[in-house]
Design an enzyme around this catalytic site. Structure first.
Site, PDB file in Angstrom:
ATOM      1  N   ARG A 274      41.477 -35.516 -41.200  1.00 25.54           N
ATOM      2  CA  ARG A 274      41.194 -35.751 -42.485  1.00 25.54           C
ATOM      3  C   ARG A 274      42.110 -36.598 -43.343  1.00 25.54           C
ATOM      4  NH1 ARG A 274      42.111 -30.829 -46.001  1.00 25.54           N
ATOM      5  NH2 ARG A 274      43.479 -32.349 -46.817  1.00 25.54           N
ATOM      6  N   HIS A 278      41.238 -32.472 -49.525  1.00 23.54           N
ATOM      7  CA  HIS A 278      40.261 -31.842 -49.086  1.00 23.54           C
ATOM      8  C   HIS A 278      38.679 -32.014 -50.059  1.00 23.54           C
ATOM      9  CE1 HIS A 278      37.608 -28.056 -48.086  1.00 23.54           C
ATOM     10  NE2 HIS A 278      37.523 -27.848 -49.484  1.00 23.54           N
ATOM     11  N   TYR A 287      50.979 -29.510 -49.430  1.00 24.27           N
ATOM     12  CA  TYR A 287      51.102 -28.724 -48.297  1.00 24.27           C
ATOM     13  C   TYR A 287      51.290 -29.730 -46.933  1.00 24.27           C
ATOM     14  CZ  TYR A 287      46.112 -30.063 -48.336  1.00 24.27           C
ATOM     15  OH  TYR A 287      44.866 -30.525 -48.430  1.00 24.27           O
TER      16      TYR A 287
HETATM   17  C1  LIG Z   1      32.267 -18.429 -46.600  1.00 24.46           C
HETATM   18  C2  LIG Z   1      33.307 -19.267 -47.613  1.00 24.46           C
HETATM   19  N1  LIG Z   1      34.633 -19.067 -47.545  1.00 24.46           N
HETATM   20  C3  LIG Z   1      35.610 -19.818 -48.242  1.00 24.46           C
HETATM   21  C4  LIG Z   1      35.136 -20.913 -48.862  1.00 24.46           C
HETATM   22  C5  LIG Z   1      36.129 -21.804 -49.462  1.00 24.46           C
HETATM   23  N2  LIG Z   1      36.400 -23.085 -48.672  1.00 24.46           N
HETATM   24  C6  LIG Z   1      35.738 -24.285 -48.764  1.00 24.46           C
HETATM   25  S1  LIG Z   1      36.076 -25.255 -47.813  1.00 24.46           S
HETATM   26  C7  LIG Z   1      37.157 -24.231 -46.716  1.00 24.46           C
HETATM   27  C8  LIG Z   1      37.842 -24.906 -45.590  1.00 24.46           C
HETATM   28  C9  LIG Z   1      36.973 -25.405 -44.469  1.00 24.46           C
HETATM   29  O1  LIG Z   1      37.715 -25.877 -43.618  1.00 24.46           O
HETATM   30  P1  LIG Z   1      36.908 -26.553 -42.274  1.00 24.46           P
HETATM   31  O2  LIG Z   1      36.170 -25.579 -41.753  1.00 24.46           O
HETATM   32  O3  LIG Z   1      38.126 -27.024 -41.288  1.00 24.46           O
HETATM   33  O4  LIG Z   1      36.251 -27.892 -42.930  1.00 24.46           O
HETATM   34  P2  LIG Z   1      36.792 -29.125 -43.648  1.00 24.46           P
HETATM   35  O5  LIG Z   1      36.688 -28.650 -45.154  1.00 24.46           O
HETATM   36  O6  LIG Z   1      38.067 -29.615 -42.934  1.00 24.46           O
HETATM   37  O7  LIG Z   1      35.584 -30.084 -43.375  1.00 24.46           O
HETATM   38  C10 LIG Z   1      36.996 -23.106 -47.540  1.00 24.46           C
HETATM   39  C11 LIG Z   1      37.877 -22.172 -47.104  1.00 24.46           C
HETATM   40  C12 LIG Z   1      33.761 -21.210 -48.862  1.00 24.46           C
HETATM   41  N3  LIG Z   1      33.362 -22.304 -49.419  1.00 24.46           N
HETATM   42  N4  LIG Z   1      32.823 -20.675 -48.203  1.00 24.46           N
END
Ligand SMILES: Cc1ncc(C[n+]2csc(CCOP(=O)(O)OP(=O)(O)O)c2C)c(N)n1
Ligand SMILES: [Mg+2]
Length: 375
Positions: A274, A278, A287
């Protein structure tokens, strides 16, 4: 305080995420699978799609800064993983279950992009496109939520096919996306176990982009590999270079052929990075350093494809310029469409939850009407 920070002291150090093409425990490709090499026309089409996605993605960040949309989750650096996997979908019979970051998949599948972007304008939750017609489920913000829905839909395909999965050229396949961070959710375990036990036609496509917001993969994926977990579910896996669009198309087609023939699910782990924040609300400078970004990102997937097309003599500078001009015209048309979108009736948030409403939802709707419309 950064997400996950209190635990950092207790964690062992893992080697950095590497981009590999190897680990391959998949059975031979089922007969009838589209396993031939990509043609020159297909490679040029993939390039045009990746340019369109890159341009729209970077423009969407600008739209947010200009106040046209309130928020966006960029996918800079993940174009090969998204375009390549979306390219393998047969929209006449498959179904795709995205997260909040799959704009490139939607564009590749031919989804109306004004309707798709309506979610980022906060006009509508999940996208204004018709999921049944486009074969793309609504945008999913619940981490790992799409994975469960995909398995349910795929199991329905098995039930509908009855005893002969090979009738009509095989089963419809569910392609579900999730991230390295989502892979540590219990829902993903349940989904994979159920899919493998029931031999549901699912392709689990994890984009390991190195980060879950501010938490790097090595601090939350025990064992260092999502693909390695497939063995525990008795499921074949492919860990691929997710920045090589050709490798992504080939792996996804292969996985589709396997699942379509009734052999059960497949897990693909596309190793990528990425490159941006985010979301438009995130500041990665808090970070990770610019040096870490440069080292982690590796070569740009779009530039890699450009170099390949040049080396193979199947595209030239005029073609690249034309593709960029088309991408710019497309972005302008989508931006105009987004700006013209009005708000939707508030009652829709209650009307479209269940096919048959529930008493609790009716009570919420009545409260809402009283407060917002003073009825
Ligand atoms: C059930 C839930 N827990 C926490 C969140 C907050 N949250 C949004 S994105 C994220 C990180 C996800 O990371 P990843 O699965 O690696 O996907 P990426 O964003 O890197 O595409 C979090 C913790 C959420 N949206 N839903
Ligand atoms: Mg991630």
């Amino acid at each position: 305080m950064q997400y996950g920070q209190p635990f950092l002291g207790c964690l062992p150090t893992f080697p950095p995420v590497t981009k590999v093409t190897g680990m391959d425990t998949l059975l031979p490709v089922a007969s009838g699978g589209a396993a031939g090499p990509l043609t020159a026309d297909e490679l040029r089409e993939l390039y045009s799609l990746m340019v369109a996605v890159r341009h729209l993605d970077t423009s969407a960040i600008a739209w947010q800064r200009q106040g046209i949309i309130p928020g966006y989750a960029p996918e800079l650096g993940q174009e090969a993983a998204q375009v390549g996997s979306g390219y393998a979908v047969d929209t006449t019979r498959d179904f795709v279950f995205p997260t909040y970051r799959e704009m490139g998949v939607a564009r590749t599948m031919g989804v109306d992009m004004v309707a798709y972007m309506s979610t980022h304008k906060a006009t509508w939750h999940g996208g204004l496109y018709n999921p049944l017609e486009s074969r793309l489920a609504p945008i999913q913000a619940v981490v790992a939520g799409s994975v469960l829905h995909a398995v349910g839909w795929a199991h329905g395909q098995t039930l509908a096919a009855g005893s002969d999965a090979t009738t009509d050229g095989g089963l419809g396949v569910a392609l579900t996306y999730f991230g390295d961070g989502a892979s540590s959710q219990g829902d993903v375990h349940e989904a994979m176990n159920f899919a493998a036990v029931m031999k549901a036609p699912v392709v689990f496509f994890v984009q390991n982009n190195g980060w879950a917001i501010s938490v790097p993969t090595e601090r939350q994926v025990a064992g260092g590999s999502v693909a390695a977990r497939a063995a525990g579910y008795g499921m074949p896996a492919l860990q691929i270079d997710g920045d090589d669009v050709v490798a992504v198309v080939e792996a996804t087609r292969r996985a589709f052929a396997h699942a379509r023939a009734g052999n059960g699910p497949v897990l693909i782990e596309a190793m990528t990075y990425r490159r941006g924040p985010h979301s438009t609300a995130d500041d990665p400078g808090r970070y990770r350093s610019l040096d870490e970004e440069r080292d982690g990102a590796g070569a740009d997937p779009l530039e890699r494809l450009r170099q390949r097309l040049l080396a193979d003599g199947i595209a030239d500078e005029a073609f690249f310029a034309e593709a960029l001009a088309a991408a710019k015209a497309e972005e302008e048309q989508i931006r105009t469409g987004i700006q013209a979108l009005g708000s939707r009736p508030g009652t829709e948030m209650f009307d479209l939850v269940f096919q048959e409403t529930t008493p609790a939802l009716q009570a919420q709707a009545a409260n809402w009407r009283e407060e917002s419309e003073h009825v």
